[in-house]
Design a protein around this motif. Structure first.
Motif, PDB file in Angstrom:
ATOM      1  N   GLY A 141       0.796  -1.209   0.000  1.00  0.00           N
ATOM      2  CA  GLY A 141       0.000   0.000   0.000  1.00  0.00           C
ATOM      3  C   GLY A 141       0.827   1.256   0.000  1.00  0.00           C
ATOM      4  O   GLY A 141       2.054   1.227  -0.074  1.00  0.00           O
ATOM      5  N   VAL A 142       0.099   2.371   0.100  1.00  0.00           N
ATOM      6  CA  VAL A 142       0.698   3.697   0.068  1.00  0.00           C
ATOM      7  C   VAL A 142       0.180   4.477   1.265  1.00  0.00           C
ATOM      8  O   VAL A 142      -0.996   4.368   1.633  1.00  0.00           O
ATOM      9  N   THR A 143       1.077   5.243   1.860  1.00  0.00           N
ATOM     10  CA  THR A 143       0.718   6.076   3.003  1.00  0.00           C
ATOM     11  C   THR A 143       0.937   7.540   2.653  1.00  0.00           C
ATOM     12  O   THR A 143       1.984   7.903   2.122  1.00  0.00           O
ATOM     13  N   PHE A 144      -0.068   8.356   2.940  1.00  0.00           N
ATOM     14  CA  PHE A 144       0.041   9.802   2.818  1.00  0.00           C
ATOM     15  C   PHE A 144       0.302  10.348   4.214  1.00  0.00           C
ATOM     16  O   PHE A 144      -0.512  10.169   5.118  1.00  0.00           O
ATOM     17  N   SER A 145       1.446  10.994   4.381  1.00  0.00           N
ATOM     18  CA  SER A 145       1.818  11.545   5.685  1.00  0.00           C
ATOM     19  C   SER A 145       2.142  13.013   5.484  1.00  0.00           C
ATOM     20  O   SER A 145       1.849  13.581   4.448  1.00  0.00           O
TER      21      SER A 145
ATOM     22  N   GLU B 204      -7.266  17.200  -3.001  1.00  0.00           N
ATOM     23  CA  GLU B 204      -7.688  16.890  -4.369  1.00  0.00           C
ATOM     24  C   GLU B 204      -6.686  16.001  -5.105  1.00  0.00           C
ATOM     25  O   GLU B 204      -7.063  14.924  -5.595  1.00  0.00           O
ATOM     26  N   PRO B 205      -5.404  16.386  -5.212  1.00  0.00           N
ATOM     27  CA  PRO B 205      -4.485  15.500  -5.933  1.00  0.00           C
ATOM     28  C   PRO B 205      -4.288  14.155  -5.229  1.00  0.00           C
ATOM     29  O   PRO B 205      -4.141  13.127  -5.901  1.00  0.00           O
ATOM     30  N   LEU B 206      -4.325  14.146  -3.917  1.00  0.00           N
ATOM     31  CA  LEU B 206      -4.177  12.874  -3.204  1.00  0.00           C
ATOM     32  C   LEU B 206      -5.378  11.965  -3.418  1.00  0.00           C
ATOM     33  O   LEU B 206      -5.222  10.747  -3.529  1.00  0.00           O
ATOM     34  N   ALA B 207      -6.566  12.528  -3.488  1.00  0.00           N
ATOM     35  CA  ALA B 207      -7.765  11.717  -3.755  1.00  0.00           C
ATOM     36  C   ALA B 207      -7.682  11.097  -5.151  1.00  0.00           C
ATOM     37  O   ALA B 207      -8.029   9.924  -5.344  1.00  0.00           O
ATOM     38  N   ILE B 208      -7.203  11.860  -6.103  1.00  0.00           N
ATOM     39  CA  ILE B 208      -7.045  11.341  -7.466  1.00  0.00           C
ATOM     40  C   ILE B 208      -6.017  10.212  -7.480  1.00  0.00           C
ATOM     41  O   ILE B 208      -6.256   9.140  -8.056  1.00  0.00           O
ATOM     42  N   LEU B 209      -4.876  10.444  -6.835  1.00  0.00           N
ATOM     43  CA  LEU B 209      -3.830   9.418  -6.762  1.00  0.00           C
ATOM     44  C   LEU B 209      -4.346   8.178  -6.043  1.00  0.00           C
ATOM     45  O   LEU B 209      -4.113   7.047  -6.499  1.00  0.00           O
ATOM     46  N   ALA B 210      -5.050   8.346  -4.944  1.00  0.00           N
ATOM     47  CA  ALA B 210      -5.579   7.209  -4.186  1.00  0.00           C
ATOM     48  C   ALA B 210      -6.541   6.381  -5.031  1.00  0.00           C
ATOM     49  O   ALA B 210      -6.520   5.146  -4.980  1.00  0.00           O
ATOM     50  N   LYS B 211      -7.367   7.044  -5.815  1.00  0.00           N
ATOM     51  CA  LYS B 211      -8.308   6.326  -6.692  1.00  0.00           C
ATOM     52  C   LYS B 211      -7.538   5.489  -7.717  1.00  0.00           C
ATOM     53  O   LYS B 211      -7.885   4.341  -7.990  1.00  0.00           O
TER      54      LYS B 211
ATOM     55  N   GLY C 137      -5.000  -2.143  -6.866  1.00  0.00           N
ATOM     56  CA  GLY C 137      -5.015  -3.084  -5.747  1.00  0.00           C
ATOM     57  C   GLY C 137      -4.258  -2.665  -4.510  1.00  0.00           C
ATOM     58  O   GLY C 137      -4.116  -3.443  -3.565  1.00  0.00           O
ATOM     59  N   PHE C 138      -3.774  -1.437  -4.476  1.00  0.00           N
ATOM     60  CA  PHE C 138      -3.071  -0.934  -3.287  1.00  0.00           C
ATOM     61  C   PHE C 138      -4.078  -0.414  -2.271  1.00  0.00           C
ATOM     62  O   PHE C 138      -5.134   0.089  -2.638  1.00  0.00           O
ATOM     63  N   ASP C 139      -3.735  -0.525  -0.985  1.00  0.00           N
ATOM     64  CA  ASP C 139      -4.548   0.130   0.034  1.00  0.00           C
ATOM     65  C   ASP C 139      -3.897   1.465   0.376  1.00  0.00           C
ATOM     66  O   ASP C 139      -2.728   1.687   0.099  1.00  0.00           O
ATOM     67  N   VAL C 140      -4.697   2.363   0.963  1.00  0.00           N
ATOM     68  CA  VAL C 140      -4.241   3.723   1.252  1.00  0.00           C
ATOM     69  C   VAL C 140      -4.462   4.045   2.729  1.00  0.00           C
ATOM     70  O   VAL C 140      -5.579   3.914   3.236  1.00  0.00           O
ATOM     71  N   THR C 141      -3.386   4.457   3.385  1.00  0.00           N
ATOM     72  CA  THR C 141      -3.439   4.946   4.759  1.00  0.00           C
ATOM     73  C   THR C 141      -3.129   6.438   4.723  1.00  0.00           C
ATOM     74  O   THR C 141      -2.203   6.857   4.034  1.00  0.00           O
ATOM     75  N   THR C 142      -3.919   7.225   5.448  1.00  0.00           N
ATOM     76  CA  THR C 142      -3.691   8.674   5.487  1.00  0.00           C
ATOM     77  C   THR C 142      -3.545   9.132   6.934  1.00  0.00           C
ATOM     78  O   THR C 142      -4.396   8.837   7.775  1.00  0.00           O
ATOM     79  N   TYR C 143      -2.454   9.829   7.200  1.00  0.00           N
ATOM     80  CA  TYR C 143      -2.241  10.477   8.492  1.00  0.00           C
ATOM     81  C   TYR C 143      -2.786  11.892   8.427  1.00  0.00           C
ATOM     82  O   TYR C 143      -2.699  12.549   7.379  1.00  0.00           O
TER      83      TYR C 143
END
Length: 167
Positions: A67-71, A80-87, A93-99
């Motif tokens: 997965g990918v983590t946004f910190s 906005e750009p993070l939501a696009i990237l997360a989608k 198939g990656f999961d997304v964790t956001t701090y």
């Protein structure tokens, strides 16, 4: 091309969420928590711009990643750009964790389309400011006892905050 301002990345992290993760440290933070372990991310004028397409390509090239983590900094300042990237990441198939230094309730009260879009694309939310008086190095994936690990899928389905438990 959509870009995001970042302080940097870590290609293979095991401390920023479950499994082997690619971590993106966003640039800019209003919280400035005492004892923050990423104080270099606070300045809004520092960091570098990078396209989400470049980050996406880099992430997809590593077959070890779960997965990918946004910190941060504060990821919700660039929702906005993070939501696009997360989608894009979810489709692969990656999961997304956001701090975030905000609580889930504070984010919801913002009533922002883009904040809500990032929340919708977040699998695990780690919320709340780092509070040095509540620092606890034994906690998994967070630094102080006030911070919560929230299972966002279960929270959305049940309409109440459901804490995430890891093995």
């Amino acid at each position: 091309m959509v870009s995001i301002k970042i302080a940097g990345t870590v290609d293979e992290s095991v401390v920023d969420g479950e499994g082997i993760r690619f971590t993106i440290f966003t640039q800019g933070c209003p919280h400035k928590c005492e004892g923050c372990h990423n104080p270099h991310t606070h300045d809004y004028t520092a960091g570098k711009n990078v396209t989400i397409e470049k980050l996406f390509t880099e992430i997809c090239e590593n077959p070890l990643l779960q997965g990918v983590t946004f910190s941060g900094g504060e990821p919700f300042l660039q929702a906005e750009p993070l939501a696009i990237l997360a989608k894009m990441l979810h489709k692969k198939g990656f999961d997304v964790t956001t701090y975030t230094g905000y609580t889930l309730e504070e984010l919801q009260a913002m009533n922002s389309v883009m904040v809500n879009a990032l929340l919708d694309e977040t699998d695990v939310l780690i919320d709340g400011k780092f509070i040095i008086a509540e620092r606890d190095l034994t906690l998994q994936f967070r630094g102080s006892r006030n911070q919560r690990l929230i299972d966002m899928k279960q929270t959305r389905e049940q309409g109440k905050i459901i804490r995430k438990e890891f093995n």
